[in-house]
Enzyme design. Structure first.
Site, PDB file in Angstrom:
ATOM      1  CG  ASP A   1      -1.826   1.200   1.304  1.00 47.41           C
ATOM      2  OD1 ASP A   1      -1.833   2.007   0.344  1.00 47.41           O
ATOM      3  OD2 ASP A   1      -2.527   1.355   2.300  1.00 47.41           O
TER       4      ASP A   1
ATOM      5  CD1 TRP B   1       2.623  -4.784   5.132  1.00 50.44           C
ATOM      6  CD2 TRP B   1       3.530  -2.773   5.393  1.00 50.44           C
ATOM      7  NE1 TRP B   1       2.531  -4.129   3.939  1.00 50.44           N
ATOM      8  CE2 TRP B   1       3.077  -2.881   4.074  1.00 50.44           C
ATOM      9  CE3 TRP B   1       4.145  -1.578   5.784  1.00 50.44           C
ATOM     10  CZ2 TRP B   1       3.209  -1.865   3.141  1.00 50.44           C
ATOM     11  CZ3 TRP B   1       4.276  -0.567   4.858  1.00 50.44           C
ATOM     12  CH2 TRP B   1       3.807  -0.713   3.550  1.00 50.44           C
TER      13      TRP B   1
ATOM     14  CG  ASP C   1       6.176   2.923   4.370  1.00 49.47           C
ATOM     15  OD1 ASP C   1       5.940   2.182   3.400  1.00 49.47           O
ATOM     16  OD2 ASP C   1       5.308   3.292   5.171  1.00 49.47           O
TER      17      ASP C   1
ATOM     18  CG  ASN D   1      -1.413  -2.236   3.726  1.00 54.52           C
ATOM     19  OD1 ASN D   1      -2.479  -1.711   4.010  1.00 54.52           O
ATOM     20  ND2 ASN D   1      -1.238  -2.967   2.640  1.00 54.52           N
ATOM     21  CG  ASP D   2      -4.671   1.194   5.314  1.00 61.90           C
ATOM     22  OD1 ASP D   2      -4.052   1.256   4.245  1.00 61.90           O
ATOM     23  OD2 ASP D   2      -5.777   0.649   5.433  1.00 61.90           O
TER      24      ASP D   2
ATOM     25  CD1 TRP E   1       3.640   1.222   7.342  1.00 59.74           C
ATOM     26  CD2 TRP E   1       4.338   0.281   9.235  1.00 59.74           C
ATOM     27  NE1 TRP E   1       2.743   0.241   7.689  1.00 59.74           N
ATOM     28  CE2 TRP E   1       3.151  -0.357   8.850  1.00 59.74           C
ATOM     29  CE3 TRP E   1       4.960  -0.137  10.420  1.00 59.74           C
ATOM     30  CZ2 TRP E   1       2.565  -1.374   9.570  1.00 59.74           C
ATOM     31  CZ3 TRP E   1       4.381  -1.164  11.138  1.00 59.74           C
ATOM     32  CH2 TRP E   1       3.199  -1.771  10.713  1.00 59.74           C
TER      33      TRP E   1
ATOM     34  CE1 TYR F   1       5.496   5.212   1.891  1.00 59.66           C
ATOM     35  CE2 TYR F   1       4.327   6.705   0.429  1.00 59.66           C
ATOM     36  CZ  TYR F   1       4.847   5.457   0.697  1.00 59.66           C
ATOM     37  OH  TYR F   1       4.712   4.449  -0.219  1.00 59.66           O
TER      38      TYR F   1
ATOM     39  CB  THR G   1       6.450   0.961  -0.040  1.00 64.48           C
ATOM     40  OG1 THR G   1       5.673   1.932   0.656  1.00 64.48           O
ATOM     41  CG2 THR G   1       6.498  -0.317   0.774  1.00 64.48           C
TER      42      THR G   1
END
Length: 178
Positions: free
Chosen positions: A79, A104, A123, A152-153, A156, A165, A168
């Site tokens: 995600d 994750w 991330d 995954n929301d 991270w 961010y 990923t």
């Protein structure tokens, strides 16, 4: 030695000239143009002819899949933006960013060998997202968001100093046992 090379080139020249003259005497210009046109037309039709697209089974080995596409098998629980389209690679963060300290894990099936693999999604933090990067939301088997780490929301990058961010990465950890 230079004289031998000169003799060799002279021999090649004479042979080429003799064969060209013989061909010119045997065939007319129109005959040559007709044959050249046939060859060119045949070359233009070659792309529509059927052929083996599997390249000897390479398609089944996963080599022809586009790793920058959201449907690529390793992205089954991804995600976010692909780092491979944001200045990095599938497994490394772009320059100027750092990997998140927490991540994750997803379990993805590789169609090439029909095995399940544990894939870690990290991330990359520290820069703004590139607008042209590929965004994927392929949350197969995603868990509800009420328990941290089961979906995954989450941002991270929260454990990093720079919480912005960027993208990923997905790293295969190994074959899933079970």
């Amino acid at each position: 030695m230079p004289r031998m090379i000169d003799r060799l080139f002279n021999l090649i020249d004479k042979t080429s000239e003799q064969s060209t003259r013989k061909a010119a005497q045997s065939y007319g210009r129109r005959s040559f143009l007709a044959k050249a046109g046939t060859v060119m037309a045949g070359a233009m039709l070659a792309p529509v002819l059927p052929f083996d697209r599997s390249l000897g089974g390479a398609a089944f080995a996963g080599t022809l899949e586009d790793e920058n596409d959201c449907s690529y098998w390793k992205h089954c629980a991804l995600d976010g933006n692909l780092c491979s389209t944001s200045g990095g690679s599938l497994t490394s963060c772009p320059p100027g960013t750092e990997a998140s300290k927490v991540a994750w894990v997803g379990t993805c099936r590789n169609p090439a060998d029909d095995k399940d693999y544990l894939v870690s999604y990290n991330d990359c933090c520290g820069r703004a997202t590139v607008p042209s990067s590929t965004f994927c939301l392929t949350s197969e088997g995603e868990r509800p968001g009420y328990r941290m780490g089961l979906h995954n929301d989450i941002n991270w990058c929260m454990a990093n100093t720079n919480k912005g961010y960027h993208c990923t990465v997905s790293v295969v950890l190994g074959v899933a046992n079970g």
